[in-house]
Structures are given as structure tokens and as C-alpha cells.
Design a protein around this motif. Structure first.
Motif, PDB file in Angstrom:
ATOM      1  N   TYR A 119       0.938  -1.106  -0.061  1.00 11.78           N
ATOM      2  CA  TYR A 119       0.119   0.041   0.108  1.00 11.78           C
ATOM      3  C   TYR A 119       0.874   1.176  -0.080  1.00 11.78           C
ATOM      4  O   TYR A 119       2.012   1.267   0.797  1.00 11.78           O
ATOM      5  N   VAL A 120       0.631   2.226  -0.876  1.00 12.09           N
ATOM      6  CA  VAL A 120       1.381   3.357  -0.992  1.00 12.09           C
ATOM      7  C   VAL A 120       0.717   4.545  -0.319  1.00 12.09           C
ATOM      8  O   VAL A 120      -0.446   4.952  -0.740  1.00 12.09           O
ATOM      9  N   SER A 121       1.301   5.054   0.616  1.00 13.84           N
ATOM     10  CA  SER A 121       0.778   6.312   1.110  1.00 13.84           C
ATOM     11  C   SER A 121       1.445   7.691   0.512  1.00 13.84           C
ATOM     12  O   SER A 121       2.540   7.837   0.220  1.00 13.84           O
ATOM     13  N   LYS A 122       0.265   8.452   0.480  1.00 15.07           N
ATOM     14  CA  LYS A 122       0.651   9.727  -0.143  1.00 15.07           C
ATOM     15  C   LYS A 122       0.762  10.956   0.962  1.00 15.07           C
ATOM     16  O   LYS A 122       1.753  11.639   1.133  1.00 15.07           O
ATOM     17  N   GLY A 123      -0.212  10.850   1.969  1.00 12.67           N
ATOM     18  CA  GLY A 123      -0.162  11.693   2.891  1.00 12.67           C
ATOM     19  C   GLY A 123       0.362  13.088   2.588  1.00 12.67           C
ATOM     20  O   GLY A 123       0.932  13.706   3.512  1.00 12.67           O
ATOM     21  N   ASP A 124      -0.287  13.819   1.599  1.00  8.98           N
ATOM     22  CA  ASP A 124       0.217  15.016   1.497  1.00  8.98           C
ATOM     23  C   ASP A 124      -0.945  16.238   1.569  1.00  8.98           C
ATOM     24  O   ASP A 124      -0.737  17.434   1.573  1.00  8.98           O
ATOM     25  N   SER A 125      -1.878  15.763   2.350  1.00  6.99           N
ATOM     26  CA  SER A 125      -3.193  16.763   2.862  1.00  6.99           C
ATOM     27  C   SER A 125      -3.774  16.006   3.839  1.00  6.99           C
ATOM     28  O   SER A 125      -3.794  14.624   4.293  1.00  6.99           O
ATOM     29  N   ILE A 126      -4.679  16.622   4.528  1.00  5.86           N
ATOM     30  CA  ILE A 126      -5.470  16.135   5.783  1.00  5.86           C
ATOM     31  C   ILE A 126      -6.563  15.474   4.973  1.00  5.86           C
ATOM     32  O   ILE A 126      -6.747  14.042   5.370  1.00  5.86           O
ATOM     33  N   ALA A 127      -6.920  15.716   3.815  1.00  3.25           N
ATOM     34  CA  ALA A 127      -7.932  14.826   3.146  1.00  3.25           C
ATOM     35  C   ALA A 127      -7.400  13.505   2.769  1.00  3.25           C
ATOM     36  O   ALA A 127      -8.176  12.447   2.977  1.00  3.25           O
ATOM     37  N   SER A 128      -6.202  13.595   2.235  1.00  5.86           N
ATOM     38  CA  SER A 128      -5.813  12.327   1.729  1.00  5.86           C
ATOM     39  C   SER A 128      -5.338  11.487   3.090  1.00  5.86           C
ATOM     40  O   SER A 128      -5.284  10.141   2.995  1.00  5.86           O
ATOM     41  N   VAL A 129      -4.990  12.064   4.178  1.00  3.93           N
ATOM     42  CA  VAL A 129      -4.898  10.944   5.504  1.00  3.93           C
ATOM     43  C   VAL A 129      -6.113  10.422   5.771  1.00  3.93           C
ATOM     44  O   VAL A 129      -6.382   9.208   5.946  1.00  3.93           O
ATOM     45  N   GLU A 130      -7.270  11.321   5.514  1.00  4.05           N
ATOM     46  CA  GLU A 130      -8.547  10.452   6.069  1.00  4.05           C
ATOM     47  C   GLU A 130      -8.851   9.481   5.238  1.00  4.05           C
ATOM     48  O   GLU A 130      -9.448   8.338   5.407  1.00  4.05           O
ATOM     49  N   LYS A 131      -8.740   9.659   3.805  1.00  4.84           N
ATOM     50  CA  LYS A 131      -8.799   8.763   2.923  1.00  4.84           C
ATOM     51  C   LYS A 131      -7.902   7.504   3.146  1.00  4.84           C
ATOM     52  O   LYS A 131      -8.420   6.477   2.924  1.00  4.84           O
ATOM     53  N   GLU A 132      -6.877   7.637   3.612  1.00 10.58           N
ATOM     54  CA  GLU A 132      -5.843   6.594   3.771  1.00 10.58           C
ATOM     55  C   GLU A 132      -6.489   5.693   4.893  1.00 10.58           C
ATOM     56  O   GLU A 132      -6.121   4.295   4.949  1.00 10.58           O
TER      57      GLU A 132
END
Length: 282
Positions: A119-132
Motif C-alpha cells: 500500500y502506497v501512502s501519499k499523505g500530502d493533505s489532511i483529506a488524503s490522510v482521512e482517505k488513507e
């Protein structure tokens, strides 16, 4: 630097576990979920433990420090790809390796050739963290727990947004490093954190995530609040001793704060706490 340095989801539909982020289907157990996960970043480990998947974690990376239970897991190397050992990772017979985009891309070919899911984490925004968090919850069999975590984050983010709406945006300077001076640009995770807290990143006009900036430009942009990562070793009083900094509004008004960059810059569940704390400071 030792400490290395991602909003509201209105619609989220899982199309498939096989996607650009989750490249290969894991080896199925009787439950259909991975049983041996190697988490190659502190944020990955934090997400897994927070959603209740800690027992499925076989190993973590160096600098993993939250929650305390994660620190008891074997370490496969540093977060930086240069210090990771693929042999050590493979020794845990993982059926899922949790990697970070850019940092760990060099592992993908080996994982794919061995049929190991990642699984590749992008984590470049708060929204992407929630999605992850939601995606990892589904992948590991903790979908309900993950949804609960994200719901709790949203409540804190809304509280922060409510507080931020009571006044104008406060100009914020985030100091990544001071020799040379580096700050956070538009593409950085911390830029999204500052914005969510109701602040205005003074270098949001710079495209790079963490650009080098001149001391003159920092002074000229007159930040009203300065955040110094604890990892720099800098004390708040020392900032005012820099040439020309005494007249910066943040310095004059005693609004220079040293913060735990392990928490402030980590794209994990505690980002909502950071936003709320920063909103209160602002």
C-alpha cells in the motif's frame, strides 16, 4: 535531520482493493486479511495501531514512537530508504508492506516480483490522510474502527474551523531549518495544516514543498506567529536574537512556539489534534 519530515470527505466509495494505491491483492488467510504487515513509516504504524490493526503488524521502521505499543515491534531499518534492508523486510514474510510514495518506490519491483502486496501512502493533505485511514481500515478488516477514527478527526477539524472563522487569517512562518533557512511551501503537508487551523502560511506562494528561503524574505513577510520544530534545538527566545528579527510581529508579541514536529508533520490520525491546537494558538 533525524526527525523526518497530508479535508472533509463528503463521498467515499471503495471501488476495489486493487488500485494504484494498493497494487497487489494480499495473500488471503481464512479471514481474507493480511496477517503480517511491515509498516515502513511512523505514520503507517500509527494508523494501523489506531484502527486496531496493531496485532497484524510484524515490524516497523526506526523513529516509530506512537503509540507506545508500536515501539515494541521489531525494527527493519530507518524511515529513509537508504537505511532499509529488503532482506530484513522479507524475513518477516509480509503479506502487506506499507510504504511511502517517493521514499520507498525502489522497493516496488522487488515486492511485485515476490507477489507481495503493498500500500502506497501519499499523505500530502489532511483529506488524503482521512482517505488513507479508511482504505487501510478496509484492507485490514477494521473498516468500522477506521470510520470511527475519521469521524472523530472530523469533529475536531470542524471545531477548529469554527474557531478560525472568528477572526482573520494569522500569518504563520514554519521553520523547517535555519542553516540555510527552509520553510513550508504550497505542496507541503504543514501548509494544509496551517490553512485548516485558520492561518496563512507566509510561503504558500512557493510551489515547492520545502523551499529554501532568504532571511530577508522571512522578515519582510512579517509573520504573526512562528513555529519552530523541536528537532532544530532552537529555543523561542533565541529567535528574537537573530539580526533584524526583533521587529517581526511574532517576536514582538511573544508568539514564537517550539512544537513537536514528530506530531505536527506526521500524516496520521493526530493531525486533527494538531489543527485544533494550532487554531487555539492563532
Amino acid at each position: 535531520m533525524r526527525h523526518l519530515s497530508k479535508r472533509f470527505l463528503t463521498v467515499f466509495i471503495f471501488i476495489s482493493l486493487i488500485s494504484a494505491l494498493y497494487a497487489r491483492k494480499p495473500k488471503l488467510t481464512e479471514t481474507g486479511y493480511p496477517k503480517s504487515i511491515v509498516a515502513l513509516s511512523p505514520s503507517a504504524a500509527e494508523i494501523l495501531f489506531t484502527i486496531g490493526a496493531g496485532d497484524q503488524v510484524s515490524a516497523v521502521s526506526e523513529f516509530t514512537d506512537f503509540p507506545p505499543e508500536a515501539m515494541k515491534k521489531p525494527v527493519v531499518g530507518g524511515f529513509d530508504g537508504k537505511t532499509l534492508s529488503i532482506e530484513t523486510i522479507m524475513s518477516f514474510k509480509p503479506d502487506l508492506v506499507y510504504i511511502t510514495e517517493g521514499m520507498h518506490n525502489f522497493l516496488i519491483a522487488t515486492l511485485e516480483s515476490n507477489g507481495i502486496a503493498y500500500y502506497v501512502s501519499k499523505g500530502d493533505s489532511i483529506a488524503s490522510v482521512e482517505k488513507e485511514i479508511l482504505e487501510v481500515g478496509k484492507i485490514t478488516g477494521h473498516e468500522k474502527e477506521a470510520a470511527k477514527v475519521v469521524d472523530g478527526m472530523e469533529k475536531k477539524l470542524k471545531k477548529a474551523a469554527s474557531a478560525a472563522g472568528k477572526g482573520g487569517a494569522v500569518k504563520v512562518y514554519w521553520e523547517v531549518w535555519n542553516a540555510p533557512y527552509m520553510s513550508a511551501g504550497a505542496a507541503s503537508f504543514i501548509n494544509d495544516v496551517i490553512r485548516a487551523a485558520g492561518g496563512e502560511n507566509i510561503f504558500a506562494d512557493l510551489a515547492d514543498a520545502y523551499p529554501m528561503v532568504s532571511e530577508e524574505s522571512i522578515i519582510a513577510r512579517e509573520p504573526e506567529l512562528i513555529l519552530i520544530p523541536a528537532s532544530t534545538g532552537m529555543m523561542p527566545d533565541a529567535v528574537g536574537l537573530r539580526c533584524g528579527w526583533a521587529d517581526i510581529p511574532a517576536v514582538k508579541n511573544g508568539r514564537v512556539f517550539v512544537v513537536d514536529d514528530n506530531v505536527y508533520t506526521r500524516p496520521g490520525p493526530r493531525v486533527a489534534d494538531v489543527v485544533l491546537e494550532l487554531a487555539e494558538r492563532l
